[in-house]
Scaffold this active site. Structure first.
Site, PDB file in Angstrom:
ATOM      1  N   ASP A 122      -1.665  -3.600  -5.931  1.00 14.35           N
ATOM      2  CA  ASP A 122      -0.708  -3.800  -7.020  1.00 14.35           C
ATOM      3  C   ASP A 122       0.614  -4.242  -6.405  1.00 14.35           C
ATOM      4  O   ASP A 122       0.641  -5.143  -5.585  1.00 14.35           O
ATOM      5  CB  ASP A 122      -0.583  -2.492  -7.816  1.00 14.35           C
ATOM      6  CG  ASP A 122      -0.111  -2.705  -9.247  1.00 14.35           C
ATOM      7  OD1 ASP A 122       0.893  -3.411  -9.445  1.00 14.35           O
ATOM      8  OD2 ASP A 122      -0.720  -2.152 -10.181  1.00 14.35           O
TER       9      ASP A 122
ATOM     10  N   ASN B 144       0.788 -10.079  -8.594  1.00 11.88           N
ATOM     11  CA  ASN B 144       1.384  -8.848  -8.090  1.00 11.88           C
ATOM     12  C   ASN B 144       1.784  -9.002  -6.629  1.00 11.88           C
ATOM     13  O   ASN B 144       1.549 -10.040  -5.998  1.00 11.88           O
ATOM     14  CB  ASN B 144       0.379  -7.688  -8.217  1.00 11.88           C
ATOM     15  CG  ASN B 144       0.738  -6.721  -9.326  1.00 11.88           C
ATOM     16  OD1 ASN B 144       1.891  -6.341  -9.478  1.00 11.88           O
ATOM     17  ND2 ASN B 144      -0.255  -6.331 -10.114  1.00 11.88           N
TER      18      ASN B 144
ATOM     19  N   GLU C  77       6.907   0.629 -13.326  1.00 10.42           N
ATOM     20  CA  GLU C  77       6.786  -0.560 -12.473  1.00 10.42           C
ATOM     21  C   GLU C  77       8.147  -0.960 -11.914  1.00 10.42           C
ATOM     22  O   GLU C  77       9.182  -0.501 -12.370  1.00 10.42           O
ATOM     23  CB  GLU C  77       6.211  -1.748 -13.254  1.00 10.42           C
ATOM     24  CG  GLU C  77       4.701  -1.943 -13.106  1.00 10.42           C
ATOM     25  CD  GLU C  77       4.312  -2.509 -11.748  1.00 10.42           C
ATOM     26  OE1 GLU C  77       5.191  -2.666 -10.859  1.00 10.42           O
ATOM     27  OE2 GLU C  77       3.114  -2.785 -11.556  1.00 10.42           O
TER      28      GLU C  77
END
Length: 298
Positions: free
Chosen positions: A205, A149, A18
């Site tokens: 995302d 997100n 991430e």
């Protein structure tokens, strides 16, 4: 749609890769492995990689104006000295760590670090948005989302973007750079929530906004990156050799290398066999430059 050549960046797969972050001054790419509890750095020119283990899950990174990084951990905000590896707490977690952790984050044009949370039981829309500003944490809003997100800021400093992955929506907000105030959300994109539907293409995302104001969204379980114009028009789609991309960032000397993190945690053996690059960090050259990352101002 354009044809893209995808390259592999990371030597090993991440559990939940991430928050890729390009540090222009260091010519280095940073990212986190949330479930692997580590911060990673790569110097693409030399291939040199480094890893710092974290005490709790890291989810978001920011360049610190005074050096090193700001890390959003389950346990709160901390400063990582990337020269010594020392970690110093800035502020403890402003939530119940048994049910909640920080998730996606981005520094705004004024140097504030915005970081939303994930409500892990997913039984209610109980996630929250926080801002770290000059060492102090304030809550911006509470509820209305489950997995925060997709934060991003337009180059003209008038718009903030945000996604709630659980409801498959992306919103835009009018944004005041001087005060950090935002408007009520305006719908930007809505995606199908029916995974059995023929048009299901994943859920939004992490994201990034390029120098022309276009919004690039990683579609988790969709195996693709979508680029939207500021008015919401779909401009391009990048098909990936992973099913679960998690976030993108622009890097390289000209900011035209798009770096993409992905997740392997809880993915089936069949999926990993079909997508052997699952969990790796990828890159692709694109035709528009990104924006330089703003540093957090302590």
């Amino acid at each position: 749609m354009n044809i893209y050549e995808i390259k592999v960046v990371s030597e090993q797969a991440m559990q939940v890769g991430e928050c890729p972050l390009w540090h222009a001054r260091e010519a280095a790419l940073y990212w986190v492995d949330i479930d692997g509890r580590a911060v990673h750095r790569l110097h693409p020119a030399s291939g040199q990689q480094q890893r710092w283990d974290m005490p709790t899950e890291p989810s978001a990174l920011a360049i610190n104006a005074g050096g090193g990084l700001i890390v959003a951990l389950r346990s709160g905000f901390a400063h990582l000295d990337t020269k010594t590896g020392s970690l110093a707490e800035i502020a403890p977690a402003p939530f119940d760590m048994a049910t909640t952790r920080f998730n996606d984050g981005k520094v705004d044009p004024a140097g504030r670090f915005w970081v939303g949370t994930i409500f892990e039981p997913r039984s209610s829309a109980s996630a929250e948005m926080f801002v770290l500003e000059k060492g102090n944490v304030r809550k911006v809003w509470s509820g209305g989302m489950t997995v925060s997100n997709g934060l991003g800021f337009s180059p003209d400093r008038h718009t903030m973007y945000h996604a709630d992955t659980t409801t498959h929506r992306i919103d835009r907000f009018d944004y005041d750079v001087a005060t950090g105030a935002i408007s009520e959300p305006h719908a930007f994109q809505r995606f199908s929530t029916d995974k059995k539907a023929a048009d299901y293409g994943g859920r939004p995302d992490g994201a990034a906004v390029d120098s022309e104001g276009n919004y690039w969204s990683a579609m988790f379980e969709g195996g693709r990156i979508l680029r939207f114009a500021p008015d919401g028009e779909l401009l391009d789609e990048i098909t990936l050799p992973v099913r679960c991309p998690t976030m993108v960032t622009f890097g390289g000397p000209d900011l035209r290398t798009l770096y993409i993190t992905s997740a392997s945690h809880n993915r089936s053996a069949e999926e990993i066999a079909e997508y052997p690059l699952t969990g790796h960090v990828l890159s692709v050259r694109v035709d528009v430059a990104g924006q330089l990352e703003t540093a957090y101002q302590a």
